[in-house]
Scaffold this active site. Structure first.
Site, mmCIF file in Angstrom:
data_model
loop_
_atom_site.group_PDB
_atom_site.id
_atom_site.type_symbol
_atom_site.label_atom_id
_atom_site.label_comp_id
_atom_site.label_asym_id
_atom_site.label_seq_id
_atom_site.Cartn_x
_atom_site.Cartn_y
_atom_site.Cartn_z
ATOM 1 N N ASP A 287 0.816 -1.226 0.000
ATOM 2 C CA ASP A 287 0.000 0.000 0.000
ATOM 3 C C ASP A 287 0.847 1.272 0.000
ATOM 4 O O ASP A 287 0.309 2.376 -0.115
ATOM 5 C CB ASP A 287 -0.936 0.004 1.215
ATOM 6 C CG ASP A 287 -2.059 -1.025 1.044
ATOM 7 O OD1 ASP A 287 -2.289 -1.481 -0.093
ATOM 8 O OD2 ASP A 287 -2.695 -1.372 2.059
ATOM 9 N N LYS B 166 -5.583 -2.275 -7.481
ATOM 10 C CA LYS B 166 -5.942 -1.621 -6.213
ATOM 11 C C LYS B 166 -7.071 -0.615 -6.474
ATOM 12 O O LYS B 166 -7.732 -0.673 -7.495
ATOM 13 C CB LYS B 166 -4.699 -0.958 -5.609
ATOM 14 C CG LYS B 166 -3.642 -1.972 -5.186
ATOM 15 C CD LYS B 166 -4.168 -2.855 -4.065
ATOM 16 C CE LYS B 166 -3.202 -3.942 -3.675
ATOM 17 N NZ LYS B 166 -3.768 -4.904 -2.744
HETATM 18 C C1 S3P Z 1 -5.500 -5.577 2.984
HETATM 19 C C2 S3P Z 1 -4.685 -6.313 2.192
HETATM 20 C C3 S3P Z 1 -3.939 -5.760 1.040
HETATM 21 C C4 S3P Z 1 -3.954 -4.234 0.996
HETATM 22 C C5 S3P Z 1 -5.276 -3.667 1.382
HETATM 23 C C6 S3P Z 1 -5.704 -4.144 2.767
HETATM 24 C C7 S3P Z 1 -6.162 -6.250 4.109
HETATM 25 O O1 S3P Z 1 -4.510 -6.283 -0.102
HETATM 26 O O2 S3P Z 1 -3.575 -3.771 -0.264
HETATM 27 O O3 S3P Z 1 -5.217 -2.248 1.376
HETATM 28 O O4 S3P Z 1 -6.616 -5.565 5.035
HETATM 29 O O5 S3P Z 1 -6.216 -7.489 4.096
HETATM 30 P P1 S3P Z 1 -4.008 -7.713 -0.640
HETATM 31 O O6 S3P Z 1 -3.278 -8.400 0.458
HETATM 32 O O7 S3P Z 1 -5.218 -8.453 -1.020
HETATM 33 O O8 S3P Z 1 -3.067 -7.391 -1.747
#
Ligand code: S3P
Length: 443
Positions: A317, A344
């Site tokens: 992120d 994203k």
């Molecule tokens: C998140 C996981 C991440 C991240 C998102 C929040 C979470 O996504 O980018 O902002 O809270 O599980 P991914 O792990 O699916 O890439």
């Protein structure tokens, strides 16, 4: 559609805090809702994403009292959720919709999950396909690839799933479904994604074990869990904006208190340090099963780095704001193995490349990353220029990253379409303004 105007010219100084962690808040709401009895969640994230998850659980029959400081969740027990009257709107939140899909697949009622325009474009097949392997009955646009998702709750069976992608949302969706499935759910992923779900399960005493790189969860625990109070750590991803801001604006010296430093989240610290940043991690302690610390950041000149796939999950992120750091560094930064950025809240490779180029940065897009030729000494100590029509593309992290980039510009810059900042960091502007108006140490 609001706008945000940044007037640079001063260093960042003083002490601040950031909102509670968004990822941890989503999980805390879900697990306390399934607990027996009451839990108080303090310092939670009041961004729209988490408020949507709170409203979702309320519509599933869980009473939640909300104040700006605390959520009091009156858990209904393991099988206590009930059918909502209408569709559940997850807003902009990928975490909300994917985790809820897992949680709801094994209930004995029907639900529809939807969200905003961005959510309705994002891939849902990554959770729908393995959930269907568990027996879930889920319909959606494009064969279940896109939301809205209609879930007919049914009996699930645990599966052995090797995820092709390192995604905490996929992992958490399957673990939440696995809770309600018969037998064991086994899960592994190519690289460790953020482990907040695993930690939160352990915090509540849910029996989750690890065999090598595989998580093993026995479904339908004989006894559920009881409510517990918890304090949410500050969001590292929110702190990241100020970590980069204080590093790139000369003369800055800030301290950010109570920041979550879970190692599956803090790739930005490692990357920034290898670029030359001056970041101290102080007073490390633990809250709600998560490591927490204060971060002191002083400005420092940066040099470019190479970031490969090993560093992607723990930095995922932070790439928008890392692009800003790379754009003003001395030398090239090369990012590879980061194709997940394309799915994203916006396609962050495309949106950050376009927006930073409009600010004078030199960026080449690649399918799985980008090459950023830092401005370094070429442009008066790595200054970006104000873009005439800077845009967030509806992505909160793009909006806040451009604001940080604008701190290096010689004249004010306005970023359009910044209402999206509400999804994770409603007080971003006032927090940044306070850091910019604090007298700098030694001035
Ligand atoms: C998140 C996981 C991440 C991240 C998102 C929040 C979470 O996504 O980018 O902002 O809270 O599980 P991914 O792990 O699916 O890439």
């Amino acid at each position: 559609m609001t706008a945000l105007t940044i007037t640079a010219g001063r260093p960042l100084a003083g002490t601040t805090t950031v909102p509670g962690d968004k990822s941890v808040t989503h999980r805390a709401i879900m697990l306390t809702a399934l607990a027996e009895g009451t839990s108080v969640i303090s310092r939670y994230c009041r961004g729209e994403d988490c408020l949507n998850t709170m409203r979702a659980l309320q519509s599933l029959g869980v009473p939640i009292d909300e104040t700006p400081e605390q959520l009091t969740v009156h858990g209904k027990g393991f099988w206590g959720l009930t059918e909502p009257q209408g569709p559940i709107d997850c807003g902009n939140s990928g975490t909300g919709i994917r985790l809820l899909a897992g949680l709801l697949a094994g209930q004995d009622f029907f639900t529809v999950l939807t969200g905003d325009e961005s959510i309705r474009r994002r891939p849902m097949g990554r959770v729908v396909k393995p959930l269907r392997q568990m027996g879930a009955v889920i319909a959606g646009r494009k064969g279940g690839e896109l939301a809205p998702l209609a879930i007919t709750g049914t009996r699930l069976c645990g599966i052995d799933y090797r995820s092709p992608v390192a995604s905490a949302q996929v992992k958490s969706s399957l673990l939440l479904a696995g809770l309600f499935a018969e037998g064991a759910t086994r899960f592994s992923e190519p690289r460790l994604s953020r482990d907040h779900t695993e930690r939160m399960f352990r915090f509540f005493g849910v029996p989750l074990t690890r065999e090598g790189d595989t998580l093993v969860l026995q479904g339908r625990p004989a006894v559920g869990w009881t409510g517990r109070d918890l304090v949410i750590p500050g969001d590292f991803s929110a702190a990241a904006f100020f970590v980069v801001g204080a590093t790139i604006v000369p003369g800055s010296d800030i301290t950010i208190r109570n920041v979550g430093i879970n190692p599956t989240r803090t790739g930005l610290l490692d990357v920034m340090r290898s670029m030359g940043a001056d970041i101290q991690v102080l007073n490390t302690r633990e809250e709600a099963g998560e490591p927490v610390a204060d971060l002191r950041v002083r400005s420092a000149p940066l040099k470019g780095v190479t970031i490969g796939e090993d560093l992607i999950p723990q930095t995922i992120d932070e790439f928008p704001v890392l692009c800003v750091a790379a754009a003003v560094a001395e030398g090239d930064t090369v990012i590879t193995g980061a194709e997940e950025l394309r799915v994203k809240e916006s396609d962050r490779i495309a949106t950050m490349s376009a927006e930073l180029r409009a600010m004078g940065a030199r960026i080449t897009e690649r399918s799985d990353g980008m090459v950023i030729q830092g401005l370094g000494k070429a442009a008066e100590n790595g200054r970006l220029q104000p873009a005439r029509q800077a845009q967030s593309h509806g992505d909160h992290r793009v909006a806040m990253s451009l604001a940080i980039g604008a701190l290096t510009a010689a004249s004010p810059m306005t970023i359009g379409d910044t209402a999206c900042v509400e999804t994770s960091f409603p007080d971003f502007e006032s927090t940044l303004t306070a850091l910019l108006t604090e007298p700098a140490r030694g001035l």
